[in-house]
Write a protein that holds these residues in place. Structure first.
Motif, PDB file in Angstrom:
ATOM      1  N   MET A   1      11.614  13.670  13.283  1.00  0.00           N
ATOM      2  CA  MET A   1      10.495  13.345  14.088  1.00  0.00           C
ATOM      3  C   MET A   1       9.195  13.951  13.198  1.00  0.00           C
ATOM      4  O   MET A   1       8.977  14.909  12.741  1.00  0.00           O
ATOM      5  N   PRO A   2       8.185  13.101  13.638  1.00  0.00           N
ATOM      6  CA  PRO A   2       7.014  13.709  13.288  1.00  0.00           C
ATOM      7  C   PRO A   2       6.319  14.907  14.029  1.00  0.00           C
ATOM      8  O   PRO A   2       6.794  14.965  15.189  1.00  0.00           O
TER       9      PRO A   2
ATOM     10  N   ARG B   1      12.524  28.100  20.486  1.00  0.00           N
ATOM     11  CA  ARG B   1      12.533  26.234  20.514  1.00  0.00           C
ATOM     12  C   ARG B   1      11.961  26.393  18.838  1.00  0.00           C
ATOM     13  O   ARG B   1      11.618  27.154  18.107  1.00  0.00           O
ATOM     14  N   LEU B   2      11.855  25.051  18.587  1.00  0.00           N
ATOM     15  CA  LEU B   2      11.339  24.552  17.238  1.00  0.00           C
ATOM     16  C   LEU B   2      10.212  25.007  16.894  1.00  0.00           C
ATOM     17  O   LEU B   2       9.975  25.691  15.873  1.00  0.00           O
TER      18      LEU B   2
ATOM     19  N   PHE C   1      15.216  10.732  18.584  1.00  0.00           N
ATOM     20  CA  PHE C   1      14.299  11.803  18.871  1.00  0.00           C
ATOM     21  C   PHE C   1      15.322  12.877  19.234  1.00  0.00           C
ATOM     22  O   PHE C   1      16.313  12.759  19.424  1.00  0.00           O
ATOM     23  N   PHE C   2      14.642  14.084  19.148  1.00  0.00           N
ATOM     24  CA  PHE C   2      15.395  15.330  19.258  1.00  0.00           C
ATOM     25  C   PHE C   2      16.245  15.561  20.293  1.00  0.00           C
ATOM     26  O   PHE C   2      17.354  15.908  20.497  1.00  0.00           O
ATOM     27  N   ALA C   3      15.505  15.327  21.430  1.00  0.00           N
ATOM     28  CA  ALA C   3      15.979  15.633  22.952  1.00  0.00           C
ATOM     29  C   ALA C   3      17.090  14.573  23.083  1.00  0.00           C
ATOM     30  O   ALA C   3      18.348  15.002  23.824  1.00  0.00           O
TER      31      ALA C   3
ATOM     32  N   GLN D   1      10.529  17.223  23.124  1.00  0.00           N
ATOM     33  CA  GLN D   1      11.086  17.229  21.848  1.00  0.00           C
ATOM     34  C   GLN D   1      11.083  18.699  21.229  1.00  0.00           C
ATOM     35  O   GLN D   1      11.748  18.742  20.383  1.00  0.00           O
ATOM     36  N   ASN D   2      10.534  19.548  21.982  1.00  0.00           N
ATOM     37  CA  ASN D   2      10.687  21.017  21.347  1.00  0.00           C
ATOM     38  C   ASN D   2      11.935  21.746  21.840  1.00  0.00           C
ATOM     39  O   ASN D   2      11.795  22.687  22.460  1.00  0.00           O
ATOM     40  N   ILE D   3      12.787  21.238  21.190  1.00  0.00           N
ATOM     41  CA  ILE D   3      14.322  21.709  21.512  1.00  0.00           C
ATOM     42  C   ILE D   3      14.538  23.157  21.141  1.00  0.00           C
ATOM     43  O   ILE D   3      13.814  23.800  20.449  1.00  0.00           O
TER      44      ILE D   3
END
Length: 399
Positions: free
Chosen positions: A241-242, A210-211, A77-79, A252-254
């Motif tokens: 990630m999806p 953010r992403l 996962f991104f985070a 996850q919205n890094i």
């Protein structure tokens, strides 16, 4: 009519056919076609060497195994893999263009006489501000200021640059005050490509984009959110990630960092179904992922007349973190650090249907269903029957 009488009635031709039939019955297994290895053959592969560099491990799918495999997915996962980062736009980079203003208290003379733009009136009792020509940060990461010299700018904040310029002007200018502002951002950019409305380089500022901010800036994705996967490349790190999962989980919205590459992929994953399934084909699936139960449904399930419900296998190059220590122990890895694993599924057990709803199908998996032992017997009988039928037909027309 007995076989011997049939042979006498057909003469030499009949005897030749009967001998051929007997030979066929002795070597029936050798001439029957097969869709792949039997359940027993796959099971015997446990511990065998796939090639000269990797051994095969067979793992029975259970609830504990499914939990372990799903837990290993969180590392991607991104985070967890990239971190949340920092507001990248707060740092000056090479190629950025800076606007620098220097203020002096009266009687201002140092910069008031160099021909710079006066920000306030020229009264000797009023502070004067001078704007220097725009400065582009060089490839060495420096800028040049009159009466100050070369100043390191790349990798620093505007406040740090202001402080250094003011300190160097101490004793030369009267109570100097400095303001540094970024006019054009050339270094803090993110590249967005793939199945988006417009591929572009998007600047990231001190706000800390953010992403999802960056995806919105390029017009969003062109396909349904549930079918999109987002890949972020940062240096040598790559995480996917999806998109739907990023939207559902704010962590996850890094924050994106300079030089990140964001790639939007439409249905990038697929698995291959072979053996006694309803369809043998490569099946694409969404970025949101696919479970074993869904994967079996997408290939029309199992063939009732052929499939061995105890012989469902998933062939995968697995991350060692997804396996328990006992399975990892002694396993010889592939050159890219994976373990060759065959997951074995027994659908004879009703509890397995619950596990199948959580066990994930991965990209490039091979789902194989072996033939049931009785199915092979039926094929053998069919071969014998297809050979004897013409002989029986000849006997009916013989005088």
């Amino acid at each position: 009519m007995t076989i011997s009488r049939l042979g006498r009635s057909l003469g030499g031709l009949g005897r030749a056919l009967l001998i051929s039939t007997a030979a066929l019955s002795l070597s029936g297994c050798a001439i029957m076609s097969a869709a792949g290895p039997s359940t027993r053959a796959v099971t015997r592969a446990d511990g065998a060497k796939m090639t000269n560099y990797a051994t095969i491990r067979i793992v029975d799918v259970s609830d504990a195994v499914a939990r372990q495999v799903n837990s290993s997915l969180r590392d991607k996962f991104f985070a967890e893999s990239l971190g949340d980062g920092y507001p990248a736009g707060s740092l000056i980079g090479r190629g950025d263009v800076l606007d620098i203003a220097i203020w002096e208290a009266p009687p201002a003379a140092l910069f008031g006489s160099v021909g710079g733009e006066s920000r306030l009136n020229s009264s000797s009792s009023t502070a004067r501000g001078t704007t220097l020509p725009e400065q582009m940060v060089s490839s060495e990461g420096r800028i040049n200021i009159p009466f100050v010299g070369s100043v390191v700018a790349a990798g620093r904040t505007s406040t740090q640059i202001e402080r250094e310029i003011a300190n160097r002007l101490a004793g030369k200018a009267h109570l100097p005050q400095v303001i540094v502002r970024t006019v054009r951002n050339a270094s803090s950019n993110v590249t967005v490509v793939g199945d988006v409305a417009t591929s572009a380089r998007v600047p990231v500022t001190a706000k800390g984009e953010r992403l999802l901010d960056v995806l919105a800036a390029v017009g969003g994705v062109r396909q349904a959110i549930g079918k999109m996967t987002i890949q972020v490349t940062r240096g040598e790190k790559i995480a996917s990630m999806p998109l739907g999962a990023v939207i559902r989980d704010p962590r996850q919205n890094i924050r994106l960092q300079p030089d990140d590459v964001v790639t939007a992929l439409f249905q990038p994953f697929s698995f291959t179904a072979l053996g006694a399934t309803g369809r043998n084909e490569e099946v694409a699936f969404e970025g949101t992922g696919l479970t074993l139960a869904q994967g079996l449904a997408r290939v029309a399930g199992l063939q009732d007349q052929r499939a061995d419900v105890k012989g469902i296998f998933i062939f995968r190059f697995e991350d060692p973190s997804a396996l328990d220590p006992a399975t990892r122990a002694g396993a010889q890895l592939t050159p890219d650090g994976k373990v060759a694993v065959i997951y074995r599924v027994n659908l004879k057990d009703p509890a397995t249907f619950f596990v199948a709803q959580t066990f994930p199908i991965r990209d490039k998996d091979v789902l194989y269903v072996s033939n049931a032992p009785l199915a092979d017997v039926q094929k053998f009988v069919s071969v014998i029957a297809s050979t004897l039928y013409p002989i029986a037909s000849l006997s009916n027309v013989a005088p």
